[in-house]
Scaffold this active site. Structure first.
Site, PDB file in Angstrom:
ATOM      1  N   GLY A  48      -6.454   0.135   2.629  1.00 52.04           N
ATOM      2  CA  GLY A  48      -5.281   0.657   1.932  1.00 52.04           C
ATOM      3  C   GLY A  48      -5.183   0.280   0.460  1.00 52.04           C
ATOM      4  O   GLY A  48      -4.607   1.026  -0.335  1.00 52.04           O
ATOM      5  N   ASP A 107       4.708  -5.627   4.880  1.00 55.14           N
ATOM      6  CA  ASP A 107       5.593  -5.059   5.904  1.00 55.14           C
ATOM      7  C   ASP A 107       6.019  -6.172   6.872  1.00 55.14           C
ATOM      8  O   ASP A 107       7.017  -6.839   6.649  1.00 55.14           O
ATOM      9  CB  ASP A 107       4.853  -3.908   6.585  1.00 55.14           C
ATOM     10  CG  ASP A 107       5.641  -3.274   7.701  1.00 55.14           C
ATOM     11  OD1 ASP A 107       6.877  -3.302   7.645  1.00 55.14           O
ATOM     12  OD2 ASP A 107       5.026  -2.736   8.643  1.00 55.14           O
ATOM     13  N   LYS A 135       8.392  -3.723   1.854  1.00 52.65           N
ATOM     14  CA  LYS A 135       9.470  -3.058   2.599  1.00 52.65           C
ATOM     15  C   LYS A 135      10.702  -3.925   2.666  1.00 52.65           C
ATOM     16  O   LYS A 135      10.611  -5.145   2.775  1.00 52.65           O
ATOM     17  CB  LYS A 135       8.999  -2.732   4.012  1.00 52.65           C
ATOM     18  CG  LYS A 135       8.180  -1.480   4.053  1.00 52.65           C
ATOM     19  CD  LYS A 135       8.096  -0.943   5.462  1.00 52.65           C
ATOM     20  CE  LYS A 135       7.041   0.123   5.503  1.00 52.65           C
ATOM     21  NZ  LYS A 135       6.650   0.472   6.859  1.00 52.65           N
ATOM     22  N   PHE A 156       8.232   4.566   7.029  1.00 55.10           N
ATOM     23  CA  PHE A 156       6.782   4.716   7.046  1.00 55.10           C
ATOM     24  C   PHE A 156       6.379   5.656   5.911  1.00 55.10           C
ATOM     25  O   PHE A 156       6.837   6.792   5.833  1.00 55.10           O
ATOM     26  CB  PHE A 156       6.318   5.280   8.384  1.00 55.10           C
ATOM     27  CG  PHE A 156       4.825   5.309   8.505  1.00 55.10           C
ATOM     28  CD1 PHE A 156       4.121   4.154   8.814  1.00 55.10           C
ATOM     29  CD2 PHE A 156       4.115   6.480   8.275  1.00 55.10           C
ATOM     30  CE1 PHE A 156       2.739   4.169   8.895  1.00 55.10           C
ATOM     31  CE2 PHE A 156       2.735   6.505   8.357  1.00 55.10           C
ATOM     32  CZ  PHE A 156       2.046   5.347   8.670  1.00 55.10           C
ATOM     33  N   VAL A 157       5.530   5.152   5.027  1.00 51.94           N
ATOM     34  CA  VAL A 157       5.114   5.945   3.859  1.00 51.94           C
ATOM     35  C   VAL A 157       3.597   6.094   3.838  1.00 51.94           C
ATOM     36  O   VAL A 157       2.876   5.305   4.451  1.00 51.94           O
ATOM     37  CB  VAL A 157       5.575   5.278   2.538  1.00 51.94           C
ATOM     38  CG1 VAL A 157       7.087   5.267   2.418  1.00 51.94           C
ATOM     39  CG2 VAL A 157       5.015   3.862   2.408  1.00 51.94           C
ATOM     40  N   ARG A 169      -4.615   9.192   2.206  1.00 51.03           N
ATOM     41  CA  ARG A 169      -4.813   8.092   1.252  1.00 51.03           C
ATOM     42  C   ARG A 169      -4.975   8.616  -0.171  1.00 51.03           C
ATOM     43  O   ARG A 169      -4.677   7.926  -1.136  1.00 51.03           O
ATOM     44  CB  ARG A 169      -6.065   7.280   1.615  1.00 51.03           C
ATOM     45  CG  ARG A 169      -5.964   6.532   2.929  1.00 51.03           C
ATOM     46  CD  ARG A 169      -7.105   5.536   3.034  1.00 51.03           C
ATOM     47  NE  ARG A 169      -7.304   5.042   4.394  1.00 51.03           N
ATOM     48  CZ  ARG A 169      -6.663   4.015   4.937  1.00 51.03           C
ATOM     49  NH1 ARG A 169      -5.728   3.389   4.241  1.00 51.03           N
ATOM     50  NH2 ARG A 169      -6.934   3.619   6.163  1.00 51.03           N
TER      51      ARG A 169
HETATM   52  P1  5GP Z   1       1.836  -6.215   7.500  1.00 52.92           P
HETATM   53  O1  5GP Z   1       0.624  -6.933   7.977  1.00 52.92           O
HETATM   54  O2  5GP Z   1       2.575  -6.881   6.365  1.00 52.92           O
HETATM   55  O3  5GP Z   1       2.739  -5.785   8.638  1.00 52.92           O
HETATM   56  O4  5GP Z   1       1.416  -4.816   6.965  1.00 52.92           O
HETATM   57  C1  5GP Z   1       0.407  -4.633   6.108  1.00 52.92           C
HETATM   58  C2  5GP Z   1      -0.436  -3.436   6.495  1.00 52.92           C
HETATM   59  O5  5GP Z   1       0.189  -2.562   7.433  1.00 52.92           O
HETATM   60  C3  5GP Z   1      -0.637  -2.639   5.260  1.00 52.92           C
HETATM   61  O6  5GP Z   1      -1.760  -3.101   4.544  1.00 52.92           O
HETATM   62  C4  5GP Z   1      -0.809  -1.244   5.783  1.00 52.92           C
HETATM   63  O7  5GP Z   1      -2.148  -1.055   6.127  1.00 52.92           O
HETATM   64  C5  5GP Z   1       0.024  -1.209   7.034  1.00 52.92           C
HETATM   65  N1  5GP Z   1       1.361  -0.639   6.781  1.00 52.92           N
HETATM   66  C6  5GP Z   1       2.536  -1.289   6.777  1.00 52.92           C
HETATM   67  N2  5GP Z   1       3.568  -0.450   6.509  1.00 52.92           N
HETATM   68  C7  5GP Z   1       3.020   0.760   6.328  1.00 52.92           C
HETATM   69  C8  5GP Z   1       3.573   2.057   5.997  1.00 52.92           C
HETATM   70  O8  5GP Z   1       4.762   2.289   5.795  1.00 52.92           O
HETATM   71  N3  5GP Z   1       2.678   3.061   5.896  1.00 52.92           N
HETATM   72  C9  5GP Z   1       1.346   2.902   6.091  1.00 52.92           C
HETATM   73  N4  5GP Z   1       0.586   3.972   5.932  1.00 52.92           N
HETATM   74  N5  5GP Z   1       0.791   1.702   6.385  1.00 52.92           N
HETATM   75  C10 5GP Z   1       1.631   0.648   6.502  1.00 52.92           C
HETATM   76 MG    MG Z   2      -3.743  -2.402   4.877  1.00 56.48          MG
END
Ligand code: 5GP
Ligand code: MG
Length: 186
Positions: A48, A107, A135, A156-157, A169
């Protein structure tokens, strides 16, 4: 692809302006007198963060190397984190170097909580974190990020590196998707 977009949350020009500002701050923080010694290694978390990282570092006139780390937490069509999992890494020797970990979005915080200690074990001079989006949810605020591009609502974006089932992407903006695009009836 355009027909799947529900709403544009962050436009191309907003992204460009903010990325430049972040890059200027990071550059100042990694230049004398703020930082006297040690080079920087930039570590985008794949997949990402690649688009953000590519834009960011082109505004950073610093001697740097790039390391890679791959983490999966939203496999396939998942809309909530399924738990961060380390899939691979290619970091080079980061001993004594200033590491800047770059991710697309903070997130649940699981990704940074997984990756930061792995990097620290390798003896870097410092580890800082930069996320393009954060977020608006308590879990995200519990995990420290040194540089944050934008705070966004807990939605969710996709776009600018962020995917749904590995698609979208390449969208140049941050958008929400129509429910129909995510395989649900609207
Ligand atoms: P975390 O580990 O903090 O929950 O989330 C990080 C990863 O979750 C991000 O690098 C991404 O890959 C995915 N992610 C979290 N929220 C979103 C979202 O709203 N959209 C998308 N496409 N990926 C997300
Ligand atoms: Mg990621």
């Amino acid at each position: 692809m355009q027909a799947d977009i529900d709403r544009v949350l962050i436009s191309r020009s907003q992204i460009a302006d903010r990325v430049r500002e972040l890059a200027e701050r990071i550059t100042a923080d990694h230049s004398p007198p703020a930082m006297m010694d040690g080079e920087i290694t930039i570590v985008p978390i794949l997949t990402g963060a690649v688009i953000f990282c590519a834009d960011l570092i082109r505004h950073m006139p610093l001697a740097m190397k790039i390391g890679l780390i791959t983490v999966s937490s939203y496999p396939g069509t998942a809309l909530r984190s399924q738990g961060a999992q380390l899939l691979g890494r290619q970091l080079g020797d980061i001993r004594g170097r200033h590491v800047l970990l770059v991710d697309d979005i903070l997130d649940s915080g699981g990704t940074l909580r997984l990756v930061t200690p792995i990097l620290r074990q390798l003896g870097p001079a410092s580890v800082k974190t930069c996320v393009f989006l954060r977020k608006d949810r308590p879990a995200a605020r519990e995990v420290h990020a040194d540089y944050v591009g934008f705070d966004i609502p807990d939605q969710f974006v996709v776009g600018y590196g962020l995917d749904y089932d590995d698609y979208y992407r390449n969208l140049p903006e941050i958008v929400t998707l129509r429910p129909a695009a995510m395989g649900k009836s609207s």
